[in-house]
Write a protein that holds these residues in place. Structure first.
Motif, PDB file in Angstrom:
ATOM      1  N   GLU A 138       0.906  -1.042  -0.062  1.00 44.68           N
ATOM      2  CA  GLU A 138      -0.118  -0.130   0.106  1.00 44.68           C
ATOM      3  C   GLU A 138       1.045   1.291  -0.056  1.00 44.68           C
ATOM      4  O   GLU A 138       1.975   1.094  -0.638  1.00 44.68           O
ATOM      5  N   ILE A 139       0.735   2.261   0.719  1.00 44.92           N
ATOM      6  CA  ILE A 139       1.778   3.354   0.958  1.00 44.92           C
ATOM      7  C   ILE A 139       2.752   2.884   1.733  1.00 44.92           C
ATOM      8  O   ILE A 139       3.971   3.008   1.593  1.00 44.92           O
ATOM      9  N   GLY A 140       2.453   1.900   2.764  1.00 43.77           N
ATOM     10  CA  GLY A 140       3.484   1.485   3.285  1.00 43.77           C
ATOM     11  C   GLY A 140       3.485  -0.236   2.970  1.00 43.77           C
ATOM     12  O   GLY A 140       2.720  -0.641   2.334  1.00 43.77           O
ATOM     13  N   LEU A 170      12.675   0.172   1.649  1.00 41.24           N
ATOM     14  CA  LEU A 170      11.924  -0.744   0.678  1.00 41.24           C
ATOM     15  C   LEU A 170      10.880   0.412   0.404  1.00 41.24           C
ATOM     16  O   LEU A 170      10.344   0.452  -0.872  1.00 41.24           O
ATOM     17  N   GLU A 171      10.136   1.001   1.484  1.00 44.20           N
ATOM     18  CA  GLU A 171       9.050   1.672   1.147  1.00 44.20           C
ATOM     19  C   GLU A 171       9.291   2.836   0.189  1.00 44.20           C
ATOM     20  O   GLU A 171       8.475   3.420  -0.635  1.00 44.20           O
ATOM     21  N   TYR A 181      11.114   3.077  -2.341  1.00 46.69           N
ATOM     22  CA  TYR A 181      11.366   2.255  -3.609  1.00 46.69           C
ATOM     23  C   TYR A 181      10.049   1.954  -4.261  1.00 46.69           C
ATOM     24  O   TYR A 181       9.765   1.769  -5.516  1.00 46.69           O
ATOM     25  N   ALA A 182       9.164   1.070  -3.372  1.00 49.32           N
ATOM     26  CA  ALA A 182       8.237   0.262  -3.812  1.00 49.32           C
ATOM     27  C   ALA A 182       6.889   0.528  -3.323  1.00 49.32           C
ATOM     28  O   ALA A 182       5.913  -0.282  -3.416  1.00 49.32           O
ATOM     29  N   GLY A 183       6.911   1.405  -2.347  1.00 52.70           N
ATOM     30  CA  GLY A 183       5.592   1.988  -1.788  1.00 52.70           C
ATOM     31  C   GLY A 183       4.598   2.684  -2.705  1.00 52.70           C
ATOM     32  O   GLY A 183       5.323   3.099  -3.898  1.00 52.70           O
ATOM     33  N   GLN A 184       3.358   2.807  -2.531  1.00 49.87           N
ATOM     34  CA  GLN A 184       2.563   3.225  -3.462  1.00 49.87           C
ATOM     35  C   GLN A 184       3.045   4.777  -3.953  1.00 49.87           C
ATOM     36  O   GLN A 184       2.985   5.062  -5.213  1.00 49.87           O
ATOM     37  N   GLU A 185       3.289   5.807  -3.183  1.00 44.59           N
ATOM     38  CA  GLU A 185       3.468   6.946  -3.450  1.00 44.59           C
ATOM     39  C   GLU A 185       4.925   7.008  -4.278  1.00 44.59           C
ATOM     40  O   GLU A 185       4.936   7.962  -5.055  1.00 44.59           O
ATOM     41  N   ALA A 186       5.721   6.112  -4.182  1.00 39.33           N
ATOM     42  CA  ALA A 186       7.253   6.096  -4.809  1.00 39.33           C
ATOM     43  C   ALA A 186       6.910   5.729  -6.307  1.00 39.33           C
ATOM     44  O   ALA A 186       7.508   6.155  -6.872  1.00 39.33           O
ATOM     45  N   VAL A 187       6.041   4.635  -6.370  1.00 37.70           N
ATOM     46  CA  VAL A 187       5.673   4.189  -7.683  1.00 37.70           C
ATOM     47  C   VAL A 187       5.109   5.234  -8.568  1.00 37.70           C
ATOM     48  O   VAL A 187       5.333   5.351  -9.604  1.00 37.70           O
ATOM     49  N   LEU A 188       3.873   5.866  -7.817  1.00 35.99           N
ATOM     50  CA  LEU A 188       3.141   6.801  -8.283  1.00 35.99           C
ATOM     51  C   LEU A 188       4.102   8.062  -8.762  1.00 35.99           C
ATOM     52  O   LEU A 188       4.136   8.492 -10.082  1.00 35.99           O
ATOM     53  N   ALA A 189       5.050   8.446  -7.958  1.00 33.59           N
ATOM     54  CA  ALA A 189       6.058   9.452  -8.420  1.00 33.59           C
ATOM     55  C   ALA A 189       7.003   8.964  -9.679  1.00 33.59           C
ATOM     56  O   ALA A 189       7.057   9.872 -10.587  1.00 33.59           O
ATOM     57  N   ALA A 190       7.370   7.671  -9.602  1.00 32.09           N
ATOM     58  CA  ALA A 190       8.357   7.386 -10.835  1.00 32.09           C
ATOM     59  C   ALA A 190       7.516   7.125 -12.052  1.00 32.09           C
ATOM     60  O   ALA A 190       8.055   7.387 -13.019  1.00 32.09           O
ATOM     61  N   ALA A 191       6.014   7.021 -12.054  1.00 35.92           N
ATOM     62  CA  ALA A 191       5.362   6.958 -13.113  1.00 35.92           C
ATOM     63  C   ALA A 191       4.914   8.418 -13.540  1.00 35.92           C
ATOM     64  O   ALA A 191       4.038   8.418 -14.461  1.00 35.92           O
ATOM     65  N   GLY A 192       5.136   9.426 -12.818  1.00 38.83           N
ATOM     66  CA  GLY A 192       5.058  10.678 -13.343  1.00 38.83           C
ATOM     67  C   GLY A 192       3.580  11.081 -12.845  1.00 38.83           C
ATOM     68  O   GLY A 192       3.030  12.028 -13.318  1.00 38.83           O
ATOM     69  N   GLY A 198       8.743  -3.442   4.700  1.00 43.54           N
ATOM     70  CA  GLY A 198       8.984  -2.146   4.144  1.00 43.54           C
ATOM     71  C   GLY A 198      10.208  -1.025   4.689  1.00 43.54           C
ATOM     72  O   GLY A 198      10.420  -0.525   4.011  1.00 43.54           O
ATOM     73  N   HIS A 199      10.732  -1.474   6.011  1.00 44.02           N
ATOM     74  CA  HIS A 199      11.705  -1.122   6.487  1.00 44.02           C
ATOM     75  C   HIS A 199      13.006  -1.868   6.419  1.00 44.02           C
ATOM     76  O   HIS A 199      14.003  -1.484   7.166  1.00 44.02           O
ATOM     77  N   VAL A 200      13.097  -2.728   5.494  1.00 44.02           N
ATOM     78  CA  VAL A 200      14.310  -3.342   4.995  1.00 44.02           C
ATOM     79  C   VAL A 200      15.028  -2.341   4.219  1.00 44.02           C
ATOM     80  O   VAL A 200      14.570  -1.951   3.315  1.00 44.02           O
ATOM     81  N   THR A 201      16.471  -2.431   4.612  1.00 41.44           N
ATOM     82  CA  THR A 201      17.272  -1.311   3.796  1.00 41.44           C
ATOM     83  C   THR A 201      17.520  -1.872   2.356  1.00 41.44           C
ATOM     84  O   THR A 201      18.110  -3.139   2.335  1.00 41.44           O
ATOM     85  N   VAL A 202      17.001  -1.293   1.488  1.00 39.20           N
ATOM     86  CA  VAL A 202      17.485  -1.517  -0.185  1.00 39.20           C
ATOM     87  C   VAL A 202      18.909  -1.112  -0.333  1.00 39.20           C
ATOM     88  O   VAL A 202      19.642  -1.558  -1.241  1.00 39.20           O
ATOM     89  N   ASP A 203      18.877   0.232  -0.042  1.00 40.83           N
ATOM     90  CA  ASP A 203      20.036   1.193  -0.306  1.00 40.83           C
ATOM     91  C   ASP A 203      20.432   1.775   0.875  1.00 40.83           C
ATOM     92  O   ASP A 203      19.767   3.054   1.115  1.00 40.83           O
ATOM     93  N   PRO A 204      21.613   1.786   1.537  1.00 38.37           N
ATOM     94  CA  PRO A 204      22.000   2.412   2.736  1.00 38.37           C
ATOM     95  C   PRO A 204      22.168   3.736   2.514  1.00 38.37           C
ATOM     96  O   PRO A 204      21.940   4.820   3.171  1.00 38.37           O
ATOM     97  N   ALA A 205      22.454   4.358   1.302  1.00 45.78           N
ATOM     98  CA  ALA A 205      22.613   5.946   0.849  1.00 45.78           C
ATOM     99  C   ALA A 205      21.477   6.370   0.248  1.00 45.78           C
ATOM    100  O   ALA A 205      21.437   7.381  -0.269  1.00 45.78           O
TER     101      ALA A 205
END
Length: 420
Positions: free
Chosen positions: A240-242, A284-285, A287-298, A265-272
């Motif tokens: 979801e968002i989370g 992870l959130e 990069y792959a949470g709902q708001e992150a995906v919407l932003a990446a899709a414009g 959702g709070h497992v680290t994918v990239d420490p930086a």
């Protein structure tokens, strides 16, 4: 004085006999009801006696109690080729006790009613951004939704025997929400806030009037019982968002030492990586949470509820929109990286994509599978199955309501005491 009373309780054969008799009846009720709940086709009294080892007289008496208490009903007899009257099968009653499942998430409230057989009899979702709303106000709105569910249940001839509330955060054994970062909740005493808005459930022995639980855990339980012939160990990821995860091992929910497992959702994918709402970086959130995906899709800033956002992304992806396809591919890759760590650690063979991810599974699944193939040690000879959830976005509320009725099936004597 304590020792005297202890000795009296043990040596009084009348009391001990009553206790043993009561315990035996409770056990027989549970054994017979569980057999009826899991049998297909509906079993007869004779069939239950043969399967359980109980005498026919005992089974008949127990079944009569279960029918009188509204837990069991007789099914129409199956056609019989031979001579004699066909035996009537037994099934869980379509009316009687039911469970109330409630959910508070970042952008919606939900309520559903599930009967003894696990059938959803009512489901309602109310869309609203709950981040600017106080916990007390959010719970008051939820209580109103619960009242509507009660009205629907009564209309169906059902009695709400308890409620389970799903929350996207860390919940302790007392129902205190320690932290729900996407809602902005910290140390929220849900049962206390609901005292002014009592839920419309009946007091039933052995069934708590309200249980507060992590939404991803309840979604995993909903999935487990929605597919009785499915895997007994799997990871259920709610997107979801989370992002939350429910871990099922050998048919049981794995909660961890303090009941707070599954915060995928709070497992680290990239420490930086970017800062998450939880305060850490590269979760992870982000990069792959709902708001992150919407932003990446414009679609940044699009005010879309979870199911609408997922459908909008799915429509764009199906139409071949390049930005959406890239966004989903990137989200699936990040998700696969995080999930691969869980699979390596716990030796799971199935990953279930739930919540909004269920709608987006056709596009998320390929990159997730690719990451698992590259990162899971055993993937070469034992590939991991990745599939969409059976219940989709309704998993948490349905899983919560189902938890109520499963408690009744596990110990029906409490309901019979109430019904009597």
């Amino acid at each position: 004085m304590t020792g005297v009373w202890h000795c009296q309780a043990v040596t009084d054969t009348r009391t001990a006999g009553a206790v043993r008799q009561g315990s035996l009846r409770e056990l027989n009720l549970a054994v017979v009801l569980r057999r009826i709940a899991t049998a297909d086709p509906p079993p007869s009294r004779a069939g239950i006696a043969a399967d359980t080892g109980l005498t026919r007289a005992t089974v008949s008496a127990v079944v009569d109690d279960l029918i009188t208490g509204g837990l069991v009903a007789e099914a129409a007899p199956a056609p019989r080729a031979g001579a004699g009257r066909p035996a009537r099968g037994l099934r869980l009653a379509a009316d009687g006790p039911a469970g109330l499942g409630l959910e508070i998430n970042v952008d919606y409230l939900a309520a559903c009613v599930v009967d003894l057989a696990g059938t959803v009899r009512h489901h309602e979702v109310r869309r609203a951004d709950l981040r600017p709303v106080s916990p007390a106000d959010a719970l008051a709105r939820l209580a109103e939704l619960a009242g509507r569910a009660h009205t629907a249940a009564v209309r169906e001839g059902l009695t709400l025997a308890g409620a389970t509330l799903a929350v996207p955060g860390l919940v302790d054994a007392r129902g205190l929400v320690r932290l729900a970062p996407n809602l902005g909740w910290r140390d929220v005493d849900v049962p206390a806030l609901l005292t002014g808005h009592p839920l419309p459930t009946e007091p039933v022995d052995d069934v708590p009037p309200l249980v507060v639980e992590n939404e991803a855990n309840l979604a995993a339980l909903g999935e487990l019982h929605a597919r009785p012939d499915g895997p007994r160990s799997f990871l259920h990821v709610s997107g979801e968002i989370g992002i939350g995860a429910g871990i099922v091992l050998d048919g049981a929910l794995f909660r961890g030492a303090r009941g707070w497992s599954g915060e995928l959702g709070h497992v680290t994918v990239d420490p930086a990586g970017p800062t998450c709402r939880c305060g850490a970086r590269g979760c992870l959130e982000t990069y792959a949470g709902q708001e992150a995906v919407l932003a990446a899709a414009g679609l940044a800033g699009a005010d879309l509820p979870a199911d609408t956002a997922a459908r909008r992304l799915a429509d764009l992806a199906a139409a071949g929109d390049p930005a959406t396809l890239d966004a989903l591919r990137a989200a699936g890759t990040a998700l696969g990286v995080a999930v691969a760590g869980v699979v390596n650690l716990l030796d799971l063979d199935t990953v279930v994509l739930g919540g909004g991810y269920a709608t987006l599974a056709p596009w998320l699944r390929p990159p997730v599978v690719a990451e698992l193939a590259d990162r899971v040690l055993t993937a070469a000879w034992s590939p991991v199955t990745v599939r969409a959830a059976a219940l989709g976005p309704a998993s948490a509320a349905v899983g919560g309501a189902g938890a109520v009725v499963r408690r009744i099936i596990a110990r029906p004597s409490g309901w019979l005491a109430h019904a009597g």
